[in-house]
Design an enzyme around this catalytic site. Sequence first.
Site, short mmCIF file in Angstrom:
data_model
loop_
_atom_site.label_atom_id
_atom_site.label_comp_id
_atom_site.label_asym_id
_atom_site.label_seq_id
_atom_site.Cartn_x
_atom_site.Cartn_y
_atom_site.Cartn_z
N ARG A 14 0.75 -1.08 0.12
CA ARG A 14 0.03 0.04 -0.01
C ARG A 14 0.85 1.31 0.08
O ARG A 14 1.68 1.73 1.20
CB ARG A 14 -0.96 0.11 1.04
CG ARG A 14 -2.17 -1.04 1.39
CD ARG A 14 -2.86 -0.90 2.47
NE ARG A 14 -2.30 -1.50 3.69
CZ ARG A 14 -3.37 -2.10 4.36
NH1 ARG A 14 -4.59 -2.02 4.13
NH2 ARG A 14 -2.82 -2.77 5.41
N ASP A 41 7.19 -6.16 3.56
CA ASP A 41 6.92 -7.55 2.74
C ASP A 41 6.76 -7.34 1.32
O ASP A 41 6.35 -6.08 0.87
CB ASP A 41 5.95 -8.20 3.67
CG ASP A 41 5.88 -9.64 3.40
OD1 ASP A 41 6.47 -10.03 2.68
OD2 ASP A 41 4.95 -10.42 3.83
N HIS A 87 5.58 -12.27 7.94
CA HIS A 87 6.10 -10.94 8.10
C HIS A 87 6.32 -10.51 9.59
O HIS A 87 7.58 -9.99 9.98
CB HIS A 87 5.45 -10.02 7.48
CG HIS A 87 6.02 -8.75 7.29
ND1 HIS A 87 5.33 -7.67 6.98
CD2 HIS A 87 7.31 -8.38 7.28
CE1 HIS A 87 6.36 -6.57 6.88
NE2 HIS A 87 7.48 -6.66 7.25
N ASP A 109 0.89 -0.33 8.10
CA ASP A 109 0.93 0.95 7.29
C ASP A 109 -0.58 1.64 6.94
O ASP A 109 -0.49 2.59 6.15
CB ASP A 109 1.28 0.24 5.73
CG ASP A 109 0.48 -1.01 5.29
OD1 ASP A 109 -0.35 -1.30 6.11
OD2 ASP A 109 0.91 -1.50 4.23
N ASP A 110 -1.58 1.19 7.47
CA ASP A 110 -2.76 1.68 7.33
C ASP A 110 -3.32 2.33 8.63
O ASP A 110 -4.49 2.77 8.65
CB ASP A 110 -4.02 0.80 6.71
CG ASP A 110 -4.28 -0.27 8.03
OD1 ASP A 110 -3.35 -0.49 8.74
OD2 ASP A 110 -5.23 -0.83 7.56
N ASP A 188 -3.27 -12.73 15.55
CA ASP A 188 -3.75 -11.57 16.42
C ASP A 188 -4.96 -12.54 17.52
O ASP A 188 -4.96 -12.43 18.38
CB ASP A 188 -4.40 -10.58 15.80
CG ASP A 188 -5.12 -10.69 14.70
OD1 ASP A 188 -5.30 -11.85 14.25
OD2 ASP A 188 -5.87 -9.65 14.31
N SER A 219 -8.69 -8.48 5.27
CA SER A 219 -10.00 -9.04 5.90
C SER A 219 -11.10 -7.92 4.85
O SER A 219 -12.18 -8.19 5.21
CB SER A 219 -10.25 -8.30 7.35
OG SER A 219 -9.98 -7.29 7.46
#
Length: 344
Positions: A14, A41, A87, A109-110, A188, A219
């Site tokens: 992204r 990654d 990763h 990154d988001d 998670d 997701s």
Amino acid sequence: APAALPVLVLACDRSTVRRCLDKLLRYRPSAQRFPVIVSQDCGHAETARVIASYGDAVAHIRQPDLSDIPVPPEHRKFQGYYRIARHYRWALGQVFRTFRYRAAIVVEDDLEVAPDFFEYFEAALPLLRADRTLWCVSAWNDNGREQMVDASQAELLYRTDFFPGLGWLLLAELWDELEPKWPRAFWDDWMRQPEQRRGRSCVRPEVSRTMTFGRKGVSHGQFFDQYLKFIKLNDRFVPFTRLDLSYLKKDEYERSFLPRVYSAPEVRVEELQGNRRRELGAVRLQYSGRDAFKAFAKALGLMDDLKSGVPRAGYRGIVSFVYRGRRVYLAPPRDWTGYDPTWS
């Protein structure tokens, strides 16, 4: 001088990682104390160019193994989750083994961070070191939508048994414990299992210090449109390092928080929804059983999913939130004895 506390940014394909990095670099009080390490990654060229454009402001490391991961046929559509777990394992290994940091803040990154993001983690780090019943500090409130938080209490923090992620701090000691058994996918939810959590809690804020702007991801926006895009990002700088956070230590917390919850008058969900009995101040809505919890959560707009029996943002089964401008504790009976992992 305080030891450096790195921010590890996990990136893939992204190029919007720019939005994440711009905010981190704008708000960080010191490049020495808070080095930013971007682990990439996927080998995505455009994203690599964006990261490289920051020059020395960030360290850019690249996950070397980009091979396909053999997955069971029924998990083919989950290949992305296997890549993410691989990763994470590599990147956290770099931070704690290669660079030998003693603690790290993990973001993806988001995420966009709040102005007091660094202040929050700097203040909470000594608490995490001192209290063995804590295993993380998170910037995220799973029920942190605008109308469900009290923005005037931006300094308020909680303990939670639910691992929130989404901007979180861990110690090297925890990585020593998790790395040997790190899972191949769904890391998670794996952390939310009793075998990993082992009765420990995280610290989380009333008002989130991160927000996610990434609808595109593994997701596929399932939670994004329903919940994540409405999360309120804190905009009022709280000087956490000057506040006394000792109320979050387990014994003190249970001496103050539990009586506050169970002394709150009990109301029925219809009374809440009908906006009745306003004079009561903070109130308690009691549930017994999984189905009651889910029904109340749905009715009130809370996240209703449970992971290993733990509700999002819950502590000892209690979820604290704001409904129609008043504090509500959705709570199990006082004689609560623990989570039931079959609740899901």
